[in-house]
Design a protein around this motif. Structure first.
Motif, PDB file in Angstrom:
ATOM      1  N   GLN A   1       7.419 -20.502 -29.996  1.00 49.76           N
ATOM      2  CA  GLN A   1       8.693 -20.669 -30.701  1.00 49.76           C
ATOM      3  C   GLN A   1       9.070 -19.356 -31.388  1.00 49.76           C
ATOM      4  O   GLN A   1       8.412 -18.944 -32.338  1.00 49.76           O
ATOM      5  N   THR A   2      10.073 -18.618 -30.906  1.00 48.91           N
ATOM      6  CA  THR A   2      10.925 -18.929 -29.784  1.00 48.91           C
ATOM      7  C   THR A   2      10.231 -18.543 -28.469  1.00 48.91           C
ATOM      8  O   THR A   2       9.244 -17.818 -28.483  1.00 48.91           O
ATOM      9  N   GLY A  21      14.374 -15.964 -25.628  1.00 46.56           N
ATOM     10  CA  GLY A  21      14.394 -16.158 -27.079  1.00 46.56           C
ATOM     11  C   GLY A  21      14.948 -17.523 -27.445  1.00 46.56           C
ATOM     12  O   GLY A  21      15.555 -17.703 -28.501  1.00 46.56           O
ATOM     13  N   THR A  22      14.690 -18.496 -26.573  1.00 49.82           N
ATOM     14  CA  THR A  22      15.255 -19.831 -26.778  1.00 49.82           C
ATOM     15  C   THR A  22      14.449 -20.632 -27.806  1.00 49.82           C
ATOM     16  O   THR A  22      13.261 -20.409 -27.997  1.00 49.82           O
ATOM     17  N   ILE A  23      15.143 -21.559 -28.432  1.00 51.12           N
ATOM     18  CA  ILE A  23      14.548 -22.378 -29.485  1.00 51.12           C
ATOM     19  C   ILE A  23      14.189 -23.749 -28.921  1.00 51.12           C
ATOM     20  O   ILE A  23      15.046 -24.450 -28.370  1.00 51.12           O
ATOM     21  N   ALA A  83       5.493 -16.454 -33.109  1.00 49.12           N
ATOM     22  CA  ALA A  83       5.832 -15.040 -33.236  1.00 49.12           C
ATOM     23  C   ALA A  83       7.232 -14.840 -33.808  1.00 49.12           C
ATOM     24  O   ALA A  83       7.455 -13.970 -34.639  1.00 49.12           O
ATOM     25  N   ARG A  84       8.182 -15.653 -33.355  1.00 46.30           N
ATOM     26  CA  ARG A  84       9.557 -15.568 -33.864  1.00 46.30           C
ATOM     27  C   ARG A  84       9.995 -16.920 -34.446  1.00 46.30           C
ATOM     28  O   ARG A  84      11.170 -17.308 -34.349  1.00 46.30           O
ATOM     29  N   SER A 131       5.529  -8.335 -38.138  1.00 47.20           N
ATOM     30  CA  SER A 131       5.862  -7.022 -37.599  1.00 47.20           C
ATOM     31  C   SER A 131       6.978  -7.062 -36.561  1.00 47.20           C
ATOM     32  O   SER A 131       7.256  -6.055 -35.915  1.00 47.20           O
ATOM     33  N   LYS A 132       7.630  -8.209 -36.409  1.00 48.38           N
ATOM     34  CA  LYS A 132       8.792  -8.288 -35.518  1.00 48.38           C
ATOM     35  C   LYS A 132      10.062  -8.276 -36.384  1.00 48.38           C
ATOM     36  O   LYS A 132      10.302  -7.323 -37.106  1.00 48.38           O
ATOM     37  N   GLY A 133      10.849  -9.324 -36.333  1.00 54.38           N
ATOM     38  CA  GLY A 133      12.122  -9.312 -37.038  1.00 54.38           C
ATOM     39  C   GLY A 133      12.003  -9.192 -38.540  1.00 54.38           C
ATOM     40  O   GLY A 133      12.953  -8.758 -39.209  1.00 54.38           O
TER      41      GLY A 133
END
Length: 355
Positions: A151-152, A158-160, A185-186, A213-215
């Motif tokens: 998720q995502t 990048g779908t939910i 991760a997201r 460390s991503k968004g």
């Protein structure tokens, strides 16, 4: 086809617009100040107050009993499977899931686990597909011990995952005696985009984690949450894998800052992704998947430009992105502005016109 960033070109101009990944973010000046002021101690022995506070915070954020700070999201996934499964066990995931396609075979190499990849649109498998993959326990087949969702769904665009699907799969997994694991991760992108709290999304899942460390823009780190007994076992594997740290409060402080200041602003990344997708869709022959969050996948082949050629042409103009599974992926993040999106679109139009 794997994630293939363009090879370094010594003659290419400096990168001005970095759409390669949200891992490309740099800590802001205010984040660096928070890191410099961090109270620290020996994280390995439980004496770092900043890390301890982060663990408590993430556990509450994800609705779990405890959490552990780890160097990377991959280590979150690897320690979760090592703490849960035994050699020869089977894990069920989507065929494009990070644990299957982006972690170097770590789960097979380190744990001897078999990951069964299920099909499904947009990086997601259905409840029916999951149930169809379950089999009676017998000595002839590997014990099925875990089901994992991402998720995502990165490669899915990048779908939910819909909340109802998450709840249904988690319930079916537990009914079948499987542990449930969410690669988050997201996850915070999904939470912001849907206004569903992270703890609600993760409610049916025994373990879940978030990446800083991503968004969220921190330089390093992720936190894995679950029951206290599970986290105790994860700590054993963290130690074995060399993931225990010393004065880690310096990097944990960046994660605190990210949670304080960079969560709500993820909506800006989503808006920029929608603007990029809308502009690309107006170019004849460019096939675009409409984004749920901050990832935009597209193919320019119908406009007369191969994807890898488009990536190379954009790199020569100071724009960095990559091919991923046969498509171009552009990722928006806090170092990408609306003006950069407009400039990228103008450059894509220029390249298509020349073609």
């Amino acid at each position: 086809m794997a994630y293939t960033p363009a090879p370094p070109d010594p003659n290419a101009p400096p990168v001005r617009i970095n759409l390669l990944s949200d891992t490309q973010t740099r800590p802001t000046p205010a984040m660096r100040e928070a890191m410099a002021r961090a109270a620290v101690g020996d994280e390995q022995t439980g004496d770092d107050p900043t890390v301890n506070a982060l663990n408590e915070r993430v556990a509450a954020l994800l609705g779990k009993e405890a959490a552990v700070f780890l160097p990377s999201g991959t280590m979150c996934n690897v320690t979760a499977t090592l703490a849960t499964c035994r050699p020869g066990d089977e894990i069920i995931a989507h065929r494009t899931a990070h644990i299957l396609s982006r972690e170097g075979g770590a789960h097979a190499a380190l744990g001897g686990f078999q990951i069964t990849g299920l099909d499904g649109d947009d990086g997601q498998f259905s409840l029916d597909a999951f149930r169809a993959a379950l089999h009676p326990r017998s000595r002839y087949e590997p014990p099925q011990t875990m089901v994992s969702v991402e998720q995502t769904a990165n490669i899915g665009g990048g779908t939910i995952w819909p909340q109802a699907t998450l709840d249904a799969i988690a319930a079916a997994g537990k009914e079948a005696g499987l542990a449930t694991h969410m690669d988050g991760a997201r996850l915070m992108n999904a939470a912001v985009a849907t206004s569903i709290a992270a703890h609600e999304m993760a409610a049916g899942w025994d373990s879940a984690w978030i990446d800083f460390s991503k968004g969220l823009g921190a330089p390093v780190g992720a936190s894995l949450a679950g029951s206290r007994a599970f986290i105790d076992e994860v700590w054993r594997w963290k130690q074995r894998l060399g993931g225990s740290m010393r004065q880690a409060g310096i990097i944990a402080a960046a994660c605190h800052y990210a949670l304080d200041h960079h969560v709500e602003r993820l909506a800006e990344d989503h808006a920029n992704a929608r603007a990029l997708a809308a502009g690309l869709a107006q170019i004849a022959g460019v096939d675009v998947q409409q984004p749920h969050t901050n990832l935009v996948f597209f193919r320019p082949d119908g406009a007369g430009v191969a994807g890898d050629a488009m990536v190379a042409e954009l790199r020569q103009r100071g724009v960095l992105l990559a091919m991923m599974d046969g498509r171009i992926r552009a990722c928006t993040h806090l170092d990408v502005s609306a003006a950069m999106i407009d400039e990228t679109l103008a450059l894509v139009r220029e390249i298509v016109r020349k073609a």
